[in-house]
Design a protein around this motif. Structure first.
Motif, PDB file in Angstrom:
ATOM      1  N   ARG A 197      -2.342  -9.195   0.218  1.00  9.37           N
ATOM      2  CA  ARG A 197      -3.256  -8.293   0.929  1.00  9.37           C
ATOM      3  C   ARG A 197      -2.596  -7.738   2.186  1.00  9.37           C
ATOM      4  NH1 ARG A 197      -7.115 -12.358  -0.390  1.00  9.37           N
ATOM      5  NH2 ARG A 197      -7.036 -13.168   1.736  1.00  9.37           N
ATOM      6  N   PHE A 198      -1.859  -8.607   2.896  1.00 12.92           N
ATOM      7  CA  PHE A 198      -1.164  -8.178   4.108  1.00 12.92           C
ATOM      8  C   PHE A 198      -0.137  -7.092   3.789  1.00 12.92           C
ATOM      9  CE2 PHE A 198       2.642  -8.773   6.803  1.00 12.92           C
ATOM     10  CZ  PHE A 198       2.110  -8.456   8.036  1.00 12.92           C
ATOM     11  N   LYS A 225      -1.858  -3.812   3.019  1.00 19.12           N
ATOM     12  CA  LYS A 225      -2.370  -3.145   4.220  1.00 19.12           C
ATOM     13  C   LYS A 225      -1.238  -2.427   4.959  1.00 19.12           C
ATOM     14  CE  LYS A 225      -6.451  -5.879   5.525  1.00 19.12           C
ATOM     15  NZ  LYS A 225      -7.015  -6.761   6.572  1.00 19.12           N
ATOM     16  N   HIS A 267       0.057   0.756   3.261  1.00 22.07           N
ATOM     17  CA  HIS A 267      -0.821   1.928   3.292  1.00 22.07           C
ATOM     18  C   HIS A 267      -1.069   2.461   4.707  1.00 22.07           C
ATOM     19  CE1 HIS A 267      -1.781   0.340  -0.769  1.00 22.07           C
ATOM     20  NE2 HIS A 267      -1.922   1.624  -1.049  1.00 22.07           N
ATOM     21  N   LEU A 268      -0.391   1.916   5.722  1.00 24.16           N
ATOM     22  CA  LEU A 268      -0.533   2.451   7.080  1.00 24.16           C
ATOM     23  C   LEU A 268       0.049   3.868   7.137  1.00 24.16           C
ATOM     24  CD1 LEU A 268       0.420  -0.627   9.304  1.00 24.16           C
ATOM     25  CD2 LEU A 268      -1.846   0.357   8.958  1.00 24.16           C
ATOM     26  N   GLN A 314      -1.888   1.343  16.858  1.00 22.09           N
ATOM     27  CA  GLN A 314      -1.891   0.374  15.763  1.00 22.09           C
ATOM     28  C   GLN A 314      -0.779  -0.649  15.948  1.00 22.09           C
ATOM     29  OE1 GLN A 314      -3.932   0.238  12.581  1.00 22.09           O
ATOM     30  NE2 GLN A 314      -3.043  -1.743  12.971  1.00 22.09           N
ATOM     31  N   VAL A 337       1.006  -4.439  13.943  1.00 21.47           N
ATOM     32  CA  VAL A 337       1.084  -5.393  12.841  1.00 21.47           C
ATOM     33  C   VAL A 337       1.584  -6.707  13.432  1.00 21.47           C
ATOM     34  CG1 VAL A 337       2.239  -5.973  10.682  1.00 21.47           C
ATOM     35  CG2 VAL A 337       1.486  -3.634  11.091  1.00 21.47           C
ATOM     36  N   GLU A 375      -7.998 -12.615  13.538  1.00 20.72           N
ATOM     37  CA  GLU A 375      -8.821 -11.988  12.505  1.00 20.72           C
ATOM     38  C   GLU A 375     -10.293 -11.981  12.886  1.00 20.72           C
ATOM     39  OE1 GLU A 375      -7.782 -14.301   9.125  1.00 20.72           O
ATOM     40  OE2 GLU A 375      -6.010 -13.091   8.625  1.00 20.72           O
ATOM     41  N   ASP A 422      -8.078  -1.925  12.343  1.00 18.80           N
ATOM     42  CA  ASP A 422      -7.934  -3.048  11.429  1.00 18.80           C
ATOM     43  C   ASP A 422      -6.485  -3.505  11.521  1.00 18.80           C
ATOM     44  OD1 ASP A 422      -8.076  -4.924   9.457  1.00 18.80           O
ATOM     45  OD2 ASP A 422      -8.119  -3.493   7.785  1.00 18.80           O
ATOM     46  N   PRO A 481      -3.405  -5.645  10.644  1.00 17.18           N
ATOM     47  CA  PRO A 481      -2.851  -6.583   9.662  1.00 17.18           C
ATOM     48  C   PRO A 481      -2.154  -7.741  10.371  1.00 17.18           C
ATOM     49  CG  PRO A 481      -2.224  -4.308   9.152  1.00 17.18           C
ATOM     50  CD  PRO A 481      -2.807  -4.308  10.527  1.00 17.18           C
TER      51      PRO A 481
END
Length: 574
Positions: free
Chosen positions: A114-115, A118, A121-122, A149, A151, A164, A171, A173
């Protein structure tokens, strides 16, 4: 994704084999055992389709009955055995599935997938932050408040879990991983086209060094900002081109010495690097005279180095002088009144409590204040969780390493020109700094100013680009005028003009600007917003330059210019 699928298949291998075997045996038996017809006579066994159908609803305990016809006694006996065999196998398989869902390896693999998705798709620039302790959390909050943003990678799952649960605009990651491994940095987006830079903030110098080396080898064009706890590691990082290395203890020691020798420069630094909107700090005036320094580790050595250069007399208190190479020390922790009296606390003008234990630092300061209430107190705060205790004590200066590092990096990321400006003004005397402080105070309302830089390019400053295309000179004065009333100046001050390799401090208002210029301003937020309007909208910029409104669109402006160039266009007979 492939790792997760492989892990599931490997852990479910035995349950799947048992399921397949139980179904195969049950179906095979039903295809071999004869049945009975409606008159009770022997009938051929079931075909594979009917056998599969019967075993399917029997094994799952649905139970539709004896289909497609009445079973023989032998078939009923076989179905009974099938029920017990398949139900037991299903219970075993379901238990294996539940156990698998709680498997830490599977949970980690799923989170990793999932990480990675994410990050992949940034679509906006982001900073890769390696390490999310107190420093990383402070920096991340500041970046998020500025719509930037990030990460996050951190080796501690508790810190990632806390992240989290936080409330952020973006959002963010985040993943638990060892930042010293290149594959983890690549998963976090090191090779992502929108990665804007890498920031190493772990409390392990070796891990930060590894992040810097990996980034400079795989993405040498990316800026790398690193935290270091020792000067040796900082020198190592700088040797191969790390863009910025911050040693918190050295930074604080330098600023404390600056407050002693050049209070104007120190106050200017505080005003330009503090949080915008906060109340302006008062000048810090550490007294000259005898100081007591409690502890001589990394922090103590940095403070001693800079204060001695500032001409301060120091008496060092150290519990283990043989381990810290401390000569002529008073042996002790500093928490006892006897040790402080031996160090001459009653004659001292200042004390630095700099151990790695917050409670001990508070104890040292409280004891020292009892013995000498007029002391200038400097405290080291190691944990942000103890902020209320330090606020209650009201020390003259509280030093928090995580805050210093986050503060330095934030200014570098949001206003790159500010670092250049602060380096340039070191050559100026304190009187020059005092004059600039007076100018800044005149345009502010007792709050820390916004600091922003402007790059005069075609994409971000469209109106300026159009003016340059039309050969219209734009002086700096136009950028500090109000688009509401050009006779009114905006509450801001141009601090620096960078043109190529040339830097001009406090450029004059008549300076004509060029494409590619970089400008650094400070002032109120509304001044920044109004200035942006003039740089983007040609009508506003034309009003600032001439006091007149320009034609509304590009076509109309082109027609007006064409009319001016046409011979006789303005003559009476035209």
């Amino acid at each position: 994704m492939h790792n997760t699928l492989f892990l599931i298949l490997r852990r479910m291998r035995v349950p799947l084999i048992f399921l397949i075997l139980s179904y195969a045996i049950s179906i095979l038996g039903m295809t071999l055992i004869p049945g009975v017809d409606a008159q009770g006579r022997d009938a051929p066994p079931m075909g594979f389709f009917h056998a599969f159908y019967v075993v399917s609803f029997t094994a799952t305990t649905i139970g539709f009955g004896e289909l497609p016809g009445t079973f023989s006694e032998a078939q009923r006996a076989w179905i009974t055995a099938t029920i017990y065999m398949t139900v037991i196998v299903w219970l075993y398989s379901i238990g294996s599935i539940l156990k698998l869902l709680q498997d830490p390896a599977l949970i980690r693999a799923a989170k990793g997938n999932r990480f990675a998705a994410k990050v992949k798709h940034l679509r906006q620039p982001f900073y890769l932050i390696a390490g999310c302790g107190e420093t990383g959390a402070l920096l991340m909050h500041a970046l998020d408040s500025r719509n930037q943003q990030a990460v996050i990678l951190d080796i501690d799952p508790d810190r990632v879990g806390t992240l989290e649960l936080g409330q952020y605009q973006w959002d963010i990651p985040a993943f638990t991983a060892d930042v010293s491994l290149p594959e983890n940095l690549l998963t976090a987006g090191l090779n992502h086209p929108h990665c804007a830079g890498v920031i190493a903030l772990t409390n392990d110098d070796r891990a930060n060094l590894s992040v810097a080396v990996t980034t400079k080898l795989l993405r040498p064009e990316l800026p790398v900002l690193c935290r270091a706890d020792s000067l040796e590691t900082a020198a190592n990082m700088a040797s191969f081109g790390t863009d910025e290395v911050v040693v918190a203890f050295e930074v604080f020691g330098e600023h404390l010495a600056k407050a002693v020798n050049t209070p104007g420069h120190h106050l200017l630094y505080e005003w330009l690097t503090s949080v915008p909107g906060d109340p302006l700090v008062e000048p810090l005036e550490p007294p000259r005279g005898k100081w007591v320094l409690c502890v001589y580790g990394r922090f103590g050595k940095a403070i001693a180095h800079h204060l001695k250069r500032a001409g301060i007399e120091l008496v060092v208190v150290e519990a283990a002088p043989d381990k810290t190479d401390c000569d002529n020390c008073i042996i002790g922790n500093g928490t006892e009144a006897r040790t402080l009296m031996e160090a001459g606390i009653d004659e001292a003008v200042g004390i630095v409590a700099g151990t790695d234990d917050d409670i001990n630092n508070l104890s040292i300061a409280m004891t020292a204040r009892e013995l000498n209430p007029k002391l200038f107190t400097v405290l080291r705060q190691n944990r942000h969780a103890n902020a209320q205790l330090f606020q209650r004590f009201h020390a003259s200066v509280t030093m928090q390493p995580s805050s210093i590092v986050a503060h330095e990096f934030l200014s570098l990321l949001t206003t790159p020109l500010l670092s250049r400006f602060l380096n340039l003004i070191r050559a100026r005397d304190d009187a020059w700094a005092d004059v600039l402080i007076s100018r800044i105070a005149a345009v502010l309302e007792n709050s820390v100013p916004e600091v922003w830089d402007v790059e005069l390019s075609g994409t971000q400053t469209e109106a300026f680009w159009e003016a340059m295309r039309d050969n219209t000179p734009v002086p700096l004065r136009a950028l500090v005028r109000s688009p509401v009333d050009r006779d009114e100046e905006l509450p801001c001050i141009p601090l620096l003009l960078k043109r190529g390799e040339t830097s001009i401090l406090l450029p004059e208002p008549e300076t004509v600007l060029q494409l590619g210029d970089h400008l650094l301003f400070c002032g109120e937020r509304r001044a920044q917003n109004l200035q942006t309007l003039g740089l983007y909208n040609f009508n506003v910029l034309n009003y600032l330059l001439t006091g007149q409104d320009a034609p509304g669109g590009k076509v109309w402006r082109w027609m007006e210019q064409l009319g001016r160039k046409t011979p006789g266009a303005n003559s009476p007979g035209a």
